[in-house]
Write an enzyme that holds these catalytic residues in place. Sequence first.
Site, short mmCIF file in Angstrom:
data_model
loop_
_atom_site.label_atom_id
_atom_site.label_comp_id
_atom_site.label_asym_id
_atom_site.label_seq_id
_atom_site.Cartn_x
_atom_site.Cartn_y
_atom_site.Cartn_z
N ALA A 56 -3.28 -7.58 -5.50
CA ALA A 56 -3.46 -7.42 -6.95
C ALA A 56 -3.80 -8.72 -7.69
CB ALA A 56 -2.21 -6.76 -7.54
N ASP A 244 1.22 -3.42 -7.01
CA ASP A 244 -0.09 -3.41 -7.68
C ASP A 244 0.00 -3.03 -9.14
OD1 ASP A 244 -0.56 -2.79 -4.66
OD2 ASP A 244 -2.39 -3.71 -5.46
O1 MRU Z 1 -5.16 -2.54 -0.73
P1 MRU Z 1 -4.62 -3.93 -0.89
O2 MRU Z 1 -4.60 -4.71 0.37
O3 MRU Z 1 -5.30 -4.67 -2.04
O4 MRU Z 1 -3.10 -3.69 -1.33
C1 MRU Z 1 -2.29 -4.81 -1.57
C2 MRU Z 1 -0.88 -4.46 -1.84
O5 MRU Z 1 -0.49 -3.31 -1.86
C3 MRU Z 1 0.03 -5.60 -2.18
O6 MRU Z 1 1.34 -5.33 -1.76
C4 MRU Z 1 0.02 -5.82 -3.68
O7 MRU Z 1 -1.29 -5.98 -4.15
C5 MRU Z 1 0.82 -6.98 -4.09
S1 MRU Z 1 0.01 -8.48 -3.69
C6 MRU Z 1 0.86 -9.80 -4.22
#
Ligand code: MRU
Length: 364
Positions: A56, A244
């Site tokens: 995110a 996210d």
């Molecule tokens: O699909 P992604 O790899 O972008 O998903 C990322 C996540 O679910 C993370 O846990 C979230 O973005 C937190 S990152 C600090």
Amino acid sequence: MKIDGTPYRSVWLDPEDGWSVHIIDQTRLPWSLDVLRLTTAAEAAHAIRVMQVRGAPLIGAVAAYGLCLALRADAGTEVMEREAAMLAATRPTAVNLRWALERMLTRLRNTAPDARVAAAYDEASRIADEDVAQCEAIGRHGVGLIEQAAARRGSGPVHVLTHCNAGWLATVDWGTALAPIYLAHERGVAVHVWVDETRPRNQGAALTAWELGRHGVAHTIVADNAGGHLMQHGQVDLAIVGTDRVTRTGDVANKIGTYLKALAARDNGVPFWVALPSSTIDWRLRDGVAEIPIEERNAAEVTHATGRTADGTLATVQITAPGSAAANPAFDVTPARLVSGFITERGRCEASEAGLLSLFPEHR
Ligand code: MRU
């Protein structure tokens, strides 16, 4: 954080030209460390969409730099608004993307077109630098949880379970869920991380394991379904995950499978913490299950897997019965009642509206 002793960020400007944007191609990890150079907004959008960058906070920072690249080509208002909307549409669930672009537009709409490029780079760099400072602060506010677990345990390492990748690769530096772990490691606290592989894209097996390994943190990759068993047998002291999007009431959207870990943690009395910068809070929403948009990704991510063969070449193979349908919801929502608390840049709080407002009273 460090890769074999060398400090890196996950996004940075080219030191020679000062404007093009470098990212680490996360679709190539853990097999090779490839740095990509982005020169247009379309390239930045592509990098976010195909998950060369993901996580995110990082997609927010890359989108902000993407808008800088758009303005280099044309700093007019029409193009600026159109390219910002194009970047915002790349991924739906992480609210940091919209937050970063709205912050950019708020400044740029009040800036004359001929001054916009400089203002855009200034704002994007602030977003990136603030993310680093916030994640470092999350580390400071979260490390006590690991130190307390070490004291409770008495001997041996503290076992922390995490899901997906919420490390420095998912932010600009430090990470969210992994920041307290890196700080504990730096302070000499023995810590061992259970890394959920995180099907279907394997962000845990490929990214979390890689960055922990390169930084020298002990870890073990487990199948996504192993967490409940490990918790039943006292092998998890606490779980820390990223997110996210968090509603103002404390519901947590994160990578698919997070909810099941929270349920298992509740059943086994394992503390389940969520680490986030405030840019991940969507103050407009109250009901995470009903209101947070969940990204549905290509079914091929479920039906196929990529790996390295014995001779070192990368291969993508089908792992499902030919002809079977597959579905790929990429996130789920963990209700606030299953979350032990939040670790933010301003400190820790209860996972509730009152808890969040105690740290962020400006959103009352
Ligand atoms: O699909 P992604 O790899 O972008 O998903 C990322 C996540 O679910 C993370 O846990 C979230 O973005 C937190 S990152 C600090």
